[in-house]
Design a protein around this motif. Structure first.
Motif, PDB file in Angstrom:
ATOM      1  N   PRO A 188       0.891  -1.133   0.015  1.00 55.62           N
ATOM      2  CA  PRO A 188      -0.094   0.217   0.033  1.00 55.62           C
ATOM      3  C   PRO A 188       0.702   1.187   0.042  1.00 55.62           C
ATOM      4  O   PRO A 188       0.414   2.189  -0.776  1.00 55.62           O
ATOM      5  CB  PRO A 188      -0.845  -0.126   1.210  1.00 55.62           C
ATOM      6  CG  PRO A 188      -0.854  -1.630   1.449  1.00 55.62           C
ATOM      7  CD  PRO A 188       0.336  -2.157   0.974  1.00 55.62           C
ATOM      8  N   ASP A 239       5.050  -5.656 -13.726  1.00 56.13           N
ATOM      9  CA  ASP A 239       4.941  -7.132 -14.038  1.00 56.13           C
ATOM     10  C   ASP A 239       4.122  -7.943 -13.013  1.00 56.13           C
ATOM     11  O   ASP A 239       3.752  -7.441 -12.063  1.00 56.13           O
ATOM     12  CB  ASP A 239       6.445  -7.634 -13.972  1.00 56.13           C
ATOM     13  CG  ASP A 239       6.938  -7.638 -12.285  1.00 56.13           C
ATOM     14  OD1 ASP A 239       7.707  -8.767 -11.975  1.00 56.13           O
ATOM     15  OD2 ASP A 239       6.615  -6.860 -11.773  1.00 56.13           O
ATOM     16  N   PRO A 240       3.741  -9.133 -13.372  1.00 54.86           N
ATOM     17  CA  PRO A 240       2.659  -9.765 -12.638  1.00 54.86           C
ATOM     18  C   PRO A 240       3.219 -10.106 -11.074  1.00 54.86           C
ATOM     19  O   PRO A 240       2.096 -10.486 -10.467  1.00 54.86           O
ATOM     20  CB  PRO A 240       2.278 -10.872 -13.464  1.00 54.86           C
ATOM     21  CG  PRO A 240       3.554 -11.313 -14.637  1.00 54.86           C
ATOM     22  CD  PRO A 240       4.094  -9.876 -14.773  1.00 54.86           C
ATOM     23  N   GLY A 241       4.384 -10.111 -10.943  1.00 51.64           N
ATOM     24  CA  GLY A 241       4.920 -10.733  -9.628  1.00 51.64           C
ATOM     25  C   GLY A 241       4.778  -9.440  -8.580  1.00 51.64           C
ATOM     26  O   GLY A 241       5.624  -9.777  -7.718  1.00 51.64           O
ATOM     27  N   SER A 243       2.956  -7.845  -6.683  1.00 48.24           N
ATOM     28  CA  SER A 243       2.272  -7.925  -5.321  1.00 48.24           C
ATOM     29  C   SER A 243       3.012  -8.425  -4.293  1.00 48.24           C
ATOM     30  O   SER A 243       3.792  -9.442  -4.369  1.00 48.24           O
ATOM     31  CB  SER A 243       0.994  -8.959  -5.429  1.00 48.24           C
ATOM     32  OG  SER A 243       0.234  -8.667  -4.557  1.00 48.24           O
ATOM     33  N   ASP A 388      -5.817   2.852   1.768  1.00 47.48           N
ATOM     34  CA  ASP A 388      -6.735   1.842   1.451  1.00 47.48           C
ATOM     35  C   ASP A 388      -7.129   2.164   0.087  1.00 47.48           C
ATOM     36  O   ASP A 388      -7.407   1.350  -0.783  1.00 47.48           O
ATOM     37  CB  ASP A 388      -7.803   1.853   2.450  1.00 47.48           C
ATOM     38  CG  ASP A 388      -7.564   1.113   3.613  1.00 47.48           C
ATOM     39  OD1 ASP A 388      -6.398   0.567   3.868  1.00 47.48           O
ATOM     40  OD2 ASP A 388      -8.441   1.265   4.670  1.00 47.48           O
ATOM     41  N   THR A 391      -4.718   1.542  -2.832  1.00 53.31           N
ATOM     42  CA  THR A 391      -4.296   0.319  -3.115  1.00 53.31           C
ATOM     43  C   THR A 391      -5.268  -0.580  -3.668  1.00 53.31           C
ATOM     44  O   THR A 391      -5.217  -1.451  -4.323  1.00 53.31           O
ATOM     45  CB  THR A 391      -3.693  -0.134  -1.848  1.00 53.31           C
ATOM     46  OG1 THR A 391      -2.864  -1.553  -2.238  1.00 53.31           O
ATOM     47  CG2 THR A 391      -4.584  -0.604  -0.712  1.00 53.31           C
ATOM     48  N   ASN A 392      -6.420  -0.074  -3.181  1.00 57.96           N
ATOM     49  CA  ASN A 392      -7.829  -1.056  -3.596  1.00 57.96           C
ATOM     50  C   ASN A 392      -8.081  -0.542  -5.241  1.00 57.96           C
ATOM     51  O   ASN A 392      -8.105  -1.589  -5.958  1.00 57.96           O
ATOM     52  CB  ASN A 392      -9.044  -0.673  -2.778  1.00 57.96           C
ATOM     53  CG  ASN A 392      -9.980  -1.312  -3.206  1.00 57.96           C
ATOM     54  OD1 ASN A 392      -9.860  -2.636  -3.638  1.00 57.96           O
ATOM     55  ND2 ASN A 392     -11.404  -1.138  -2.876  1.00 57.96           N
ATOM     56  N   ASN A 395      -5.293  -2.348  -7.130  1.00 57.67           N
ATOM     57  CA  ASN A 395      -5.590  -3.849  -7.384  1.00 57.67           C
ATOM     58  C   ASN A 395      -6.887  -4.277  -7.923  1.00 57.67           C
ATOM     59  O   ASN A 395      -7.185  -5.614  -7.684  1.00 57.67           O
ATOM     60  CB  ASN A 395      -5.112  -4.511  -5.957  1.00 57.67           C
ATOM     61  CG  ASN A 395      -3.636  -4.345  -5.801  1.00 57.67           C
ATOM     62  OD1 ASN A 395      -2.751  -4.876  -6.499  1.00 57.67           O
ATOM     63  ND2 ASN A 395      -3.314  -3.729  -4.976  1.00 57.67           N
ATOM     64  N   ASP A 397     -10.404  -3.427 -10.370  1.00 60.69           N
ATOM     65  CA  ASP A 397     -10.766  -2.702 -11.993  1.00 60.69           C
ATOM     66  C   ASP A 397     -11.926  -1.695 -11.677  1.00 60.69           C
ATOM     67  O   ASP A 397     -12.665  -1.312 -12.369  1.00 60.69           O
ATOM     68  CB  ASP A 397     -11.509  -3.671 -12.873  1.00 60.69           C
ATOM     69  CG  ASP A 397     -12.364  -4.504 -12.286  1.00 60.69           C
ATOM     70  OD1 ASP A 397     -12.796  -4.242 -11.047  1.00 60.69           O
ATOM     71  OD2 ASP A 397     -12.702  -5.572 -12.815  1.00 60.69           O
TER      72      ASP A 397
ATOM     73  N   ASN B 136       3.853 -17.654  -6.322  1.00 55.05           N
ATOM     74  CA  ASN B 136       4.143 -16.431  -7.145  1.00 55.05           C
ATOM     75  C   ASN B 136       4.194 -16.746  -8.447  1.00 55.05           C
ATOM     76  O   ASN B 136       5.021 -17.369  -9.000  1.00 55.05           O
ATOM     77  CB  ASN B 136       5.409 -15.879  -6.314  1.00 55.05           C
ATOM     78  CG  ASN B 136       5.933 -14.545  -7.156  1.00 55.05           C
ATOM     79  OD1 ASN B 136       5.832 -14.129  -8.338  1.00 55.05           O
ATOM     80  ND2 ASN B 136       6.248 -13.776  -6.268  1.00 55.05           N
ATOM     81  N   PRO B 137       3.470 -15.872  -9.258  1.00 62.77           N
ATOM     82  CA  PRO B 137       3.599 -16.098 -10.836  1.00 62.77           C
ATOM     83  C   PRO B 137       4.838 -16.086 -11.549  1.00 62.77           C
ATOM     84  O   PRO B 137       5.015 -16.722 -12.527  1.00 62.77           O
ATOM     85  CB  PRO B 137       2.634 -15.067 -11.398  1.00 62.77           C
ATOM     86  CG  PRO B 137       2.250 -14.007 -10.249  1.00 62.77           C
ATOM     87  CD  PRO B 137       2.618 -14.626  -9.024  1.00 62.77           C
ATOM     88  N   THR B 138       5.813 -15.243 -10.955  1.00 63.62           N
ATOM     89  CA  THR B 138       7.175 -15.076 -11.708  1.00 63.62           C
ATOM     90  C   THR B 138       8.238 -16.019 -10.960  1.00 63.62           C
ATOM     91  O   THR B 138       9.345 -16.157 -11.385  1.00 63.62           O
ATOM     92  CB  THR B 138       7.798 -13.589 -11.599  1.00 63.62           C
ATOM     93  OG1 THR B 138       7.738 -13.389 -10.220  1.00 63.62           O
ATOM     94  CG2 THR B 138       6.896 -12.775 -12.425  1.00 63.62           C
ATOM     95  N   VAL B 159      -1.916 -12.597  -6.874  1.00 65.19           N
ATOM     96  CA  VAL B 159      -2.130 -11.461  -7.261  1.00 65.19           C
ATOM     97  C   VAL B 159      -3.230 -10.802  -7.769  1.00 65.19           C
ATOM     98  O   VAL B 159      -3.396  -9.818  -8.234  1.00 65.19           O
ATOM     99  CB  VAL B 159      -0.628 -11.134  -8.167  1.00 65.19           C
ATOM    100  CG1 VAL B 159       0.610 -11.180  -7.594  1.00 65.19           C
ATOM    101  CG2 VAL B 159      -1.071 -11.720  -9.660  1.00 65.19           C
ATOM    102  N   PRO B 161      -6.855 -10.052  -7.167  1.00 62.64           N
ATOM    103  CA  PRO B 161      -7.360  -9.617  -5.979  1.00 62.64           C
ATOM    104  C   PRO B 161      -8.943 -10.477  -5.612  1.00 62.64           C
ATOM    105  O   PRO B 161      -9.238 -10.687  -4.583  1.00 62.64           O
ATOM    106  CB  PRO B 161      -7.990  -8.066  -6.102  1.00 62.64           C
ATOM    107  CG  PRO B 161      -7.282  -7.744  -7.215  1.00 62.64           C
ATOM    108  CD  PRO B 161      -6.647  -8.753  -7.912  1.00 62.64           C
ATOM    109  N   TYR B 250      -6.197  -4.478  -0.073  1.00 58.96           N
ATOM    110  CA  TYR B 250      -6.482  -5.125   1.074  1.00 58.96           C
ATOM    111  C   TYR B 250      -7.496  -6.254   0.641  1.00 58.96           C
ATOM    112  O   TYR B 250      -8.262  -6.665   1.491  1.00 58.96           O
ATOM    113  CB  TYR B 250      -7.059  -4.197   2.064  1.00 58.96           C
ATOM    114  CG  TYR B 250      -8.303  -3.368   1.388  1.00 58.96           C
ATOM    115  CD1 TYR B 250      -9.378  -3.745   1.434  1.00 58.96           C
ATOM    116  CD2 TYR B 250      -8.009  -2.117   1.067  1.00 58.96           C
ATOM    117  CE1 TYR B 250     -10.492  -3.097   1.009  1.00 58.96           C
ATOM    118  CE2 TYR B 250      -9.029  -1.260   0.718  1.00 58.96           C
ATOM    119  CZ  TYR B 250     -10.281  -1.678   0.580  1.00 58.96           C
ATOM    120  OH  TYR B 250     -11.412  -1.003  -0.001  1.00 58.96           O
TER     121      TYR B 250
END
Lengths: 415, 300
Positions: A188, A239-241, A243, A388, A391-392, A395, A397, B136-138, B159, B161, B250
């Motif tokens: 966050p 990149d996808p990783g 998070s 909050d 970050t929401n 992550n 749409d 983890n995807p990577t 990853v 949500p 979150y």
């Protein structure tokens, strides 16, 4: 029990010192969470300087990222009526504690040494409560930095962008070439760091209205929707990783050429330097789009302690923290620049010089603004609501318009 | 002499009568204070304006109103519901199946049993960290399978949500189903052989034997497993912290992580206390009926 024992210790220390010289240097207990390599070294320089003056330094380091553990310890100490003399504390947190009546002022030291004339006014105001200095800043970190790998940019023949449009164009090129454009850690506070640099690109006045004064119209208006639109764009460039990744791992991605950019404060520079990289050659530092400067400053707040010995210690510490020599050595170790604007920067690297130059310019243009993400602008409560929502949004749409509205609602709820 | 002797007897009587109480009382007093006293304190704090420090000015229901209008709290509750139900069902089903399979007197049962039970020896922190890398995807599964040539393989729940809470469920089930298996296995083994033989003579197949005879006998094991799993689920904090840190965003927050972040990161003791009280109420709502039914039973 604890307080009785430490009281006795304090009495014993005082008794031992009385015959020699009355309160030479005094005693301070310093609570901080600078426990990692560079940080510990930096705080070590302060300890050395303090002991050189004949004082007694009681070190209370409390590990745990972000200082949550330290704050818990502090709360317990204050409730038990036995606060440490100086605590690493920042931003509106200083006001929160001052409101509780827990802080001592060091106004006489500040007056004698003329702090008002050497600190940027917006930083000085954070250190004051009811017009008296209750805390002393040790450094200024710049938050709105882009860390760039020039070799990667050269691969697609791109320049360092100066607007978000240019950034998006470069990032699209990089993406097409199979390179991650933006290294990002999806925590966050990191999302919020990126968010506030975009807010700054809409002008320092807008930044101040939205993130400092918490103006409802600014928070939910058209400009904020535009900010979220750009944030949505950036989400597509990570990149996808990403998070949950730590910020220093993201820095490593730029370092190793896996990604082109990272948007992060200048503590990232420490990572590059530690790996033996040279600024200007192996990596570039460039301000994020917009004309402004988001600052984050570490400081020590002085808590209400009793006993002449401890009060003397606080004064000596305050004067030490603000001394040009300490500010230089400390910031060389920490990677930031001195909080005093009059310290010579001969030993600092090109990024620090650029930071200082922009700082002076932004103070003049009234574009020197405190960081929201790093607890300089608003209380932790409100900051939490910002984090909050941002970050929401990052992550999910959620639409930009919904995000702006949610932001305004969240801020209203926290006030 | 005689006087002192009767005195001794009186003293012995006294000890006999009061010693147990004297021995138990410090423990009783400390639990009273540190458990129930602090519960009362937390409840009180939840009705005050407490922020960075406890503040004892009464402010009515404001913290609860604040709590229930916070979207993050609703996400935390929804996650708790998803996690608890799937975790309990998953552990029960897998644990029971493993126990029944192991119950077939297979060879080297001891080894297999240890293999299944072993995850329980790890803490949730370790489980969370390990699964964080696996998912983890990577780094983990997705990368490996893509490396094997399946370029389109996609497994990025961690990853995503919307799906991230299910990764917490996976890791939780992996950790705890072996333990549930051990519980069930012990239950199954305690069933009298005579009954099973009688069923076999009557011509009952394995499905009928388990379904109609053995499982009803081990019914108390279901209750124990349910109680243990549900409290694991409701207080789950470490697993979420290690696996996702509550993220992305979150999206995997649960009430325990919500409370932690409000109390210690946000300086909002009042709201945090209100959320803690809501958790207490939830647990009470589940356990009181259960305890009631349990405590009534021995009376027969």
């Amino acid at each position: 029990m604890l307080s009785v024992r430490s009281l006795m210790a304090a009495v014993a220390v005082t008794a031992l010192m009385l015959p020699a010289s009355s309160y030479a240097g005094g005693t301070v207990e310093v609570l901080h969470w600078w426990t990692s390599g560079g940080e510990a070294k930096a705080v070590g320089t302060l300890k050395e300087a303090f002991e050189k003056k004949g004082g007694t330094w009681i070190d209370s380091p409390i590990a745990g990222g972000g200082g949550d553990a330290a704050m818990t310890a502090l709360r317990a100490r204050v409730m038990a009526g036995n606060p440490p003399a100086a605590v690493q504390l920042k931003g509106p947190g200083i006001q929160e504690w001052a409101d509780q009546g827990s802080l001592n002022d060091v106004e006489d030291v500040a007056k004698a040494e003329n702090w008002d004339s050497v600190l940027p006014p917006s930083l000085a105001s954070i250190m004051k409560y009811k017009d008296k200095y209750v805390a002393a800043p040790v450094n200024i970190h710049r938050v709105d930095w882009m860390w760039v790998n020039p070799a990667v940019l050269a691969k697609v023949g791109a320049e360092v962008p100066t607007t978000w449009e240019e950034f998006n164009a470069v990032a699209d090129k990089l993406k097409a070439a199979g390179i991650t454009p933006l290294a990002h850690g999806g925590q966050p506070w990191q999302d919020a760091t990126v968010f506030e640099t975009i807010v700054l690109s809409q002008g320092a006045d807008f930044y101040r209205k939205a993130l400092v004064e918490l103006d409802q119209d600014a928070l939910s208006g058209e400009t904020m929707v535009k900010v979220f639109d750009q944030l949505r764009k950036l989400r597509g460039y990570v990149d996808p990783g990403f998070s949950g990744r730590d910020w220093n791992l993201a820095t490593a991605m730029v370092m190793n050429g896996e990604a082109a950019f990272q948007i992060m404060g200048d503590w990232a520079k420490g990572e590059f330097l530690a790996a033996g990289k040279v600024p200007g050659k192996d990596f570039l530092c460039a301000p994020t789009p917009g004309n402004g400067y988001i600052f984050n400053a570490d400081s020590f707040a002085f808590f209400k302690v009793s006993g002449e010995d401890q009060i003397e210690g606080q004064k000596v510490l305050a004067s030490l923290i603000m001394s040009p020599e300490f500010q230089e050595t400390f910031n060389l170790a920490k990677g930031s620049i001195p909080a005093r604007t009059d310290v010579s920067l001969d030993k600092f690297d090109s990024c620090a010089l650029k930071s200082h130059e922009d700082l002076t310019a932004s103070v003049k243009n009234n574009a020197f603004v405190p960081s929201m993400a790093h607890e300089m602008a608003i209380p932790r409560t409100v900051r939490g609501e910002f984090l909050d929502v941002v970050t929401n949004f990052f992550n999910s749409d959620m639409s930009s318009a919904d995000a702006a509205k949610a932001l305004a609602d969240a801020v209203k709820r926290a006030q | 002499m005689a006087g002192s002797k009767t005195g001794r007897v009186v003293f012995d009587r006294f000890l006999e009568r009061w010693l147990p109480q004297i021995v138990v009382s410090p423990l009783f007093a400390t639990s009273l204070l540190f458990v129930y006293g602090f519960i009362a304190w937390t409840v009180y704090i939840s009705f005050t304006k407490s922020g960075v420090m406890p503040n004892y000015t009464f402010s009515g229901l404001s913290q609860y109103i604040r709590l229930w209008t916070t979207p993050r709290w609703l996400v935390a509750l929804e996650n708790l519901f998803i996690f608890t139900s799937l975790f309990i069902i998953g552990c029960m089903v897998i644990g029971l199946l493993l126990a029944i399979l192991l119950d077939q007197r297979i060879r080297s049962e001891g080894v297999v049993r240890t293999v299944y039970l072993y995850p329980m020896a790890l803490s949730f922190i370790v489980t969370g960290t390990a699964w964080k890398w696996i998912l983890n995807p990577t780094l983990g599964i997705e990368k490996i399978i893509q490396g094997l040539g399946f370029e389109n393989f996609n497994f990025d729940w961690l990853v995503d949500p919307k799906m991230a809470i299910y990764t917490v469920v996976i890791a939780g089930i992996w950790q705890s189903s072996g333990y549930v298996m051990a519980l069930f296995l012990a239950g199954l083994r305690s069933v009298d052989d005579e009954i099973i033989k009688a069923a076999a003579i009557d011509g009952a197949g394995p499905v009928r034997t388990y379904g109609s005879i053995i499982l009803p006998i081990v019914r108390p094991v279901f209750f124990s497993a349910f109680v243990i799993l549900s409290h694991l689920a409701i207080k789950s904090f470490d697993l979420v912290m290690a696996l996702t840190g509550g993220g992305p965003g979150y999206a995997t927050d649960v009430p325990a992580t919500f409370m932690y972040s409000f109390a210690f990161q946000r300086s909002e003791l009042g709201t945090a206390a209100a959320s803690a009280v809501m958790m207490l109420v939830t647990i009470t709502a589940i356990y009181v009926p259960y305890l009631y039914s349990e405590l009534r039973r021995p009376a027969k």
